[in-house]
Design a protein around this motif. Structure first.
Motif, PDB file in Angstrom:
ATOM      1  N   ALA A   1       0.821  -0.816  -0.155  1.00  0.00           N
ATOM      2  CA  ALA A   1       0.007  -0.121   0.030  1.00  0.00           C
ATOM      3  C   ALA A   1       0.749   0.947   0.151  1.00  0.00           C
ATOM      4  CB  ALA A   1      -1.117  -0.091   1.273  1.00  0.00           C
TER       5      ALA A   1
ATOM      6  N   SER B   1      -1.318  -4.976   2.825  1.00  0.00           N
ATOM      7  CA  SER B   1       0.081  -4.686   3.178  1.00  0.00           C
ATOM      8  C   SER B   1       0.386  -4.798   4.773  1.00  0.00           C
ATOM      9  CB  SER B   1      -0.663  -3.132   3.174  1.00  0.00           C
ATOM     10  OG  SER B   1       0.566  -2.364   3.503  1.00  0.00           O
TER      11      SER B   1
ATOM     12  N   SER C   1       3.913   3.858   4.513  1.00  0.00           N
ATOM     13  CA  SER C   1       4.495   2.909   3.567  1.00  0.00           C
ATOM     14  C   SER C   1       6.319   3.919   3.585  1.00  0.00           C
ATOM     15  CB  SER C   1       4.232   2.740   2.434  1.00  0.00           C
ATOM     16  OG  SER C   1       2.622   2.244   2.679  1.00  0.00           O
ATOM     17  N   HIS C   2       7.007   3.617   2.711  1.00  0.00           N
ATOM     18  CA  HIS C   2       8.331   4.534   2.517  1.00  0.00           C
ATOM     19  C   HIS C   2       8.064   5.483   1.856  1.00  0.00           C
ATOM     20  CE1 HIS C   2      12.243   5.342   2.967  1.00  0.00           C
ATOM     21  NE2 HIS C   2      12.571   5.717   1.932  1.00  0.00           N
ATOM     22  N   THR C   3       7.109   5.342   0.620  1.00  0.00           N
ATOM     23  CA  THR C   3       7.090   6.836   0.107  1.00  0.00           C
ATOM     24  C   THR C   3       6.525   8.240   0.402  1.00  0.00           C
ATOM     25  OG1 THR C   3       5.802   5.138  -1.949  1.00  0.00           O
ATOM     26  CG2 THR C   3       5.230   7.553  -1.988  1.00  0.00           C
TER      27      THR C   3
ATOM     28  N   GLY D   1      11.801  15.014  -2.018  1.00  0.00           N
ATOM     29  CA  GLY D   1      12.431  16.354  -3.177  1.00  0.00           C
ATOM     30  C   GLY D   1      11.321  16.462  -4.552  1.00  0.00           C
TER      31      GLY D   1
ATOM     32  N   VAL E   1       2.435 -10.685   3.485  1.00  0.00           N
ATOM     33  CA  VAL E   1       2.226 -11.893   2.547  1.00  0.00           C
ATOM     34  C   VAL E   1       3.328 -12.372   2.092  1.00  0.00           C
ATOM     35  CG1 VAL E   1       2.243 -11.912   0.001  1.00  0.00           C
ATOM     36  CG2 VAL E   1       0.292 -11.181   1.119  1.00  0.00           C
TER      37      VAL E   1
ATOM     38  N   GLU F   1       9.229  -0.194  -6.960  1.00  0.00           N
ATOM     39  CA  GLU F   1      10.463   0.349  -6.294  1.00  0.00           C
ATOM     40  C   GLU F   1      10.373  -1.731  -6.715  1.00  0.00           C
ATOM     41  OE1 GLU F   1      12.421   2.373  -3.683  1.00  0.00           O
ATOM     42  OE2 GLU F   1      14.815   0.625  -3.528  1.00  0.00           O
TER      43      GLU F   1
ATOM     44  N   SER G   1      11.810   8.268  -8.907  1.00  0.00           N
ATOM     45  CA  SER G   1      11.273   7.092  -9.264  1.00  0.00           C
ATOM     46  C   SER G   1       9.185   7.318  -8.160  1.00  0.00           C
ATOM     47  CB  SER G   1      11.541   7.001  -7.616  1.00  0.00           C
ATOM     48  OG  SER G   1      10.936   5.201  -7.540  1.00  0.00           O
ATOM     49  N   LEU G   2       9.613   8.349  -7.532  1.00  0.00           N
ATOM     50  CA  LEU G   2       7.465   8.503  -7.918  1.00  0.00           C
ATOM     51  C   LEU G   2       7.406   9.094  -9.098  1.00  0.00           C
ATOM     52  CD1 LEU G   2       8.084  11.450  -4.668  1.00  0.00           C
ATOM     53  CD2 LEU G   2       7.709   9.248  -4.182  1.00  0.00           C
TER      54      LEU G   2
HETATM   55  C1  LIG Z   1      14.418   8.353   2.362  1.00  0.00           C
HETATM   56  C2  LIG Z   1      13.780   9.068   0.304  1.00  0.00           C
HETATM   57  C3  LIG Z   1      13.810   9.822   0.015  1.00  0.00           C
HETATM   58  C4  LIG Z   1      13.110   9.935  -1.056  1.00  0.00           C
HETATM   59  N1  LIG Z   1      12.534  10.685  -2.480  1.00  0.00           N
HETATM   60  C5  LIG Z   1      12.754  10.865  -3.501  1.00  0.00           C
HETATM   61  C6  LIG Z   1      12.160  11.276  -3.849  1.00  0.00           C
HETATM   62  O1  LIG Z   1      12.275  12.717  -3.770  1.00  0.00           O
HETATM   63  N2  LIG Z   1      11.655  11.616  -5.498  1.00  0.00           N
HETATM   64  C7  LIG Z   1      11.745  10.465  -5.544  1.00  0.00           C
HETATM   65  O2  LIG Z   1      10.993  10.023  -7.379  1.00  0.00           O
HETATM   66  N3  LIG Z   1      11.930   8.934  -5.041  1.00  0.00           N
HETATM   67  C8  LIG Z   1      12.838   9.208  -4.018  1.00  0.00           C
HETATM   68  N4  LIG Z   1      12.616   8.244  -3.040  1.00  0.00           N
HETATM   69  C9  LIG Z   1      12.382   6.746  -3.522  1.00  0.00           C
HETATM   70  C10 LIG Z   1      10.799   6.604  -4.028  1.00  0.00           C
HETATM   71  O3  LIG Z   1      10.238   7.312  -2.648  1.00  0.00           O
HETATM   72  C11 LIG Z   1      10.901   5.107  -3.793  1.00  0.00           C
HETATM   73  O4  LIG Z   1      11.482   4.847  -4.501  1.00  0.00           O
HETATM   74  C12 LIG Z   1       8.702   4.906  -3.877  1.00  0.00           C
HETATM   75  O5  LIG Z   1       8.695   5.834  -3.475  1.00  0.00           O
HETATM   76  C13 LIG Z   1       8.247   3.572  -3.732  1.00  0.00           C
HETATM   77  O6  LIG Z   1       7.340   3.319  -3.468  1.00  0.00           O
HETATM   78  P1  LIG Z   1       6.589   1.802  -3.789  1.00  0.00           P
HETATM   79  O7  LIG Z   1       5.577   1.385  -4.073  1.00  0.00           O
HETATM   80  O8  LIG Z   1       7.319   1.063  -4.955  1.00  0.00           O
HETATM   81  O9  LIG Z   1       6.671   1.500  -2.216  1.00  0.00           O
HETATM   82  P2  LIG Z   1       6.574   1.809  -0.933  1.00  0.00           P
HETATM   83  O10 LIG Z   1       6.452   2.940  -1.074  1.00  0.00           O
HETATM   84  O11 LIG Z   1       8.089   1.522  -0.353  1.00  0.00           O
HETATM   85  O12 LIG Z   1       5.632   0.684  -0.587  1.00  0.00           O
HETATM   86  C14 LIG Z   1       6.045  -0.895  -0.449  1.00  0.00           C
HETATM   87  C15 LIG Z   1       4.807  -1.142   0.285  1.00  0.00           C
HETATM   88  O13 LIG Z   1       4.904  -2.475   0.635  1.00  0.00           O
HETATM   89  C16 LIG Z   1       4.137  -3.608   1.567  1.00  0.00           C
HETATM   90  N5  LIG Z   1       4.923  -4.244   1.752  1.00  0.00           N
HETATM   91  C17 LIG Z   1       5.761  -4.747   1.967  1.00  0.00           C
HETATM   92  N6  LIG Z   1       6.162  -6.297   2.008  1.00  0.00           N
HETATM   93  C18 LIG Z   1       5.205  -6.391   2.363  1.00  0.00           C
HETATM   94  C19 LIG Z   1       4.901  -7.825   2.373  1.00  0.00           C
HETATM   95  N7  LIG Z   1       5.540  -8.570   2.572  1.00  0.00           N
HETATM   96  N8  LIG Z   1       3.906  -8.199   3.063  1.00  0.00           N
HETATM   97  C20 LIG Z   1       2.562  -7.568   2.459  1.00  0.00           C
HETATM   98  N9  LIG Z   1       2.937  -6.000   2.081  1.00  0.00           N
HETATM   99  C21 LIG Z   1       4.315  -5.356   1.914  1.00  0.00           C
HETATM  100  C22 LIG Z   1       4.421  -2.485   2.902  1.00  0.00           C
HETATM  101  O14 LIG Z   1       3.518  -2.132   3.474  1.00  0.00           O
HETATM  102  C23 LIG Z   1       4.009  -0.829   1.917  1.00  0.00           C
HETATM  103  O15 LIG Z   1       2.729  -0.867   1.948  1.00  0.00           O
HETATM  104  C24 LIG Z   1      13.260   8.449  -1.773  1.00  0.00           C
HETATM  105  C25 LIG Z   1      13.478   6.701  -0.729  1.00  0.00           C
HETATM  106  C26 LIG Z   1      13.821   7.596  -0.018  1.00  0.00           C
HETATM  107  C27 LIG Z   1      13.918   5.883   1.202  1.00  0.00           C
END
Ligand SMILES: Cc1cc2nc3c(=O)[nH]c(=O)nc-3n(C[C@H](O)[C@H](O)[C@H](O)COP(=O)(O)OP(=O)(O)OC[C@H]3O[C@@H](n4cnc5c(N)ncnc54)[C@H](O)[C@@H]3O)c2cc1C
Length: 600
Positions: free
Chosen positions: A26, A47, A54-56, A61, A176, A396, A412-413
């Protein structure tokens, strides 16, 4: 047991659910997919974290899109920068989609209510970021849309609010741990996933016609990282254990400006707003390495230059082991308006006042360019060309590949919004006509056995110790600079850690909120993924983007202008070292930009 089990059934303590689409994760990618899938198909988001954790939400930036709100720009320049920034390992058809659809991706978010920073005349404001240029590298361009230095936080909150508005079904704090697959017409397809409910310790089987993985990155294979504690690569690890390939795993990004000694991120937005990197003598050293873009060169180049400065004795501090990020020349009012959070991090964690003092920084493990291979429809690949019907990945955890061997900041965003949306749309189309895939007998058995084994383990090893040894060694041996020798050292360590992992004991044997148990499972994923990263890195005898082999310091397009595809072929515990991994190569899609030497 029947193939189809009614929603809400409980058998042997296992709860059964049924949805057309199950989205695992999520974060930004998962919720963006849910916004498309929810209105069209019965959708569940499962999730391990509460969505807004979540890390998003930690992203700072900005999000790239060639809106041309503050200066001339267009999506073709954005595509070019993305391809060049990725050191030509980018699939150019995917990069075109990313850059073209960026504009709508930002407008979608604006329409959903995201409070972007504005220009004086009310347009979405934009700022500079590394590697984003006008006229094919002539000078930095203002392309990153932002909300102060908490852009990801705003994206995550906006997406969550819209999911709530649409009545999306969330299962929060459900981990999961496995994907169930079954054969249909001789082909393996997902039938659902198995999750562990943190609050109760109960197991849940989610049967689904389509599964979307959006589980984020795996920065926790390293010690010094900007990534949250929870980024253990579970989704990527699950796909790996199913025998499906992982792409370009050797390419891991080190962000230039982590707080020294901690790894907490100071966004590149600081340099976008004018911050300067300096060495011990105060020199703006990036002028020597990349005279045109200076501090705003792509991250792989800046991180490498910083490592060289330190290696050559120009680091700051008593041990000459860090550099400075200097924003003292910016007006405090500008800092407060545009960089409020990260300057507060410097005060809180290092006791440094960024108005008047330079901030000690060092590169920090940040972003996985590699992951679950997909095509541009977000469909997961099981070979170079063949997809797994009903299986999708975005964000990611996926590798489309728009980032090639080095991702540009703010892409990435963008990626999570563009390809999250595509995953949601394509999965909803797919489930309209796709049949249910029968669940195998006792689908939760594998995971129940694994959990029982960990819970009852009475060995002498501790999770935290094994994890620390892995992370320390990855920092030492598989970071910015790599050699066959260093990679061999960490390979051998992983082998011994794997043996020791079988001899663990956890303290908490209970059912409720047993994070001890889950950390043990997560460590299993970390060991698997670190091994694939290192194995792929050993096999790539060249230097490209985030992968710098000191024993092969040049880019080698003749032999290595190809994606790495790694497959698990045997049981890691019984096979000889490395023999359970097979590598294959996949051609890079080149449309308009033949590989050139990368100059900035
Ligand atoms: C500090 C920081 C700053 C950043 N700044 C920028 C920026 O300014 N601009 C940019 O473009 N990118 C930036 N990035 C990179 C970008 O934020 C991430 O690559 C992106 O947000 C990842 O999004 P996502 O949805 O793929 O994963 P996430 O947002 O990490 O979400 C992963 C989800 O998966 C779920 N999950 C994981 N494992 C399981 C499991 N086993 N079972 C169920 N659920 C699970 C988690 O609960 C979570 O909800 C930054 C990253 C960091 C760490």
């Amino acid at each position: 047991m029947a193939d189809m089990i009614e929603d809400g059934t409980v058998i042997d303590g296992v709860h059964y659910h049924q949805h057309d689409i199950v989205i695992v994760g999520a974060g930004g990618a998962g919720m963006r997919a849910a916004i498309e899938a929810g209105p069209n198909a019965r959708t569940a988001v499962v999730s391990k974290l509460y969505p807004t954790r979540s890390h998003t939400g930690a992203a700072q930036g900005g999000m790239a899109a060639a809106l041309a709100n503050v200066e001339e720009d267009n999506w073709e320049w954005h595509t070019y920068d993305t391809v060049k920034g990725g050191d030509y390992l980018v699939d150019q058809d995917a990069a075109e989609i990313l850059a073209k659809e960026a504009i709508d991706a930002v407008l979608d978010l604006e329409n959903m209510g995201l409070p972007f920073n504005r220009t004086a005349d009310g347009k979405i404001d934009q700022r500079r970021f590394g590697g984003h240029t006008r006229e094919h590298g002539a000078a930095p361009v203002r392309r990153a849309c932002y909300a102060a230095d908490r852009t990801g936080h705003m994206i995550l909150q906006t997406l969550f609010q819209n999911c709530v508005k649409l009545g999306i079904n969330f299962f929060n704090e459900y981990y999961v741990l496995d994907m169930v697959m079954a054969e249909v017409d001789g082909k393996k397809q997902p039938a659902g996933v198995v999750a562990y409910e943190l609050a109760t310790g109960d197991l849940h089987v989610f049967q689904a016609k389509a599964v979307i993985f959006a589980t984020g990155g795996f920065g926790k294979i390293y010690k010094t990282t900007s990534n949250a504690h929870t980024l253990t690569g579970d989704g990527v690890g699950i796909i790996w254990r199913k025998g499906l390939p992982l792409e370009d795993m050797e390419f891991y990004q080190f962000h230039p400006t982590g707080l020294a000694g901690l790894g907490i991120l100071l966004s590149e937005a600081a340099r976008g707003e004018g911050a300067i990197l300096r060495n011990a003598s105060g020199e703006r050293f990036m002028e020597r390495y990349t005279p045109t873009l200076k501090d705003l060169a792509p991250r792989d180049i800046v991180a490498r230059s910083m490592a060289l400065e330190i290696r050559e004795g120009r680091g700051a501090g008593p041990n000459k082991d860090y550099l400075y990020l200097d924003i003292t020349h910016l007006e405090p009012a500008v800092i407060d308006e545009k960089l409020p959070d990260i300057t507060e991090f410097a005060r809180t964690y290092l006791g440094v006042e960024p108005y008047t003092e330079p901030v000690p920084v060092l590169p920090t493990a940040h972003y996985a360019m590699g992951g679950i291979p997909t095509n541009t429809n977000a469909e997961v690949l099981q070979s170079n060309t063949e997809i797994v019907p009903g299986l999708y990945a975005a964000g990611e955890c996926a590798c489309v590949s728009v980032h090639g061997s080095n991702r540009l900041g703010t892409n990435s965003l963008l990626d999570i919004n563009v390809f999250g949306k595509r995953a949601g749309i394509n999965a909803s189309e797919y489930v309209k006509t796709a049949p249910w895939v029968p669940l195998p007998e006792n689908p939760a058995k594998g995971i129940r056995d694994l959990l029982d084994q960990v819970r009852s383990g009475d060995g002498t090893e501790r999770i935290a110790v094994i994890r620390k040894e892995l992370q320390d060694s990855m920092d030492r041996n598989a970071q910015i600079f790599r050699t066959e020798e260093s990679l061999k050292e960490v390979t051998e360590l992983i082998e011994t850690l794997r043996a020791r992992y079988k001899n663990i004991q956890i303290q908490d044997k209970g059912k409720r909120y047993n994070t001890d148990l889950l950390e043990a499972i997560e460590l299993g994923f970390l060991l698997d993924l670190a091994e694939v990263v290192v194995y792929s890195a050993r096999s790539r005898h060249e230097s490209r983007g985030g992968h710098m082999r000191e024993d092969y310091p040049k880019r080698d397009d003749e032999n290595f202008l190809v994606h790495t595809m790694a497959y698990l072929t045997g049981d890691p515990e019984s096979a000889e070292a490395g023999e359970h991994i097979r590598l294959d190569w996949k051609p890079v899609v080149i449309t308009n930009y033949p590989p050139m030497e990368r100059k900035y």
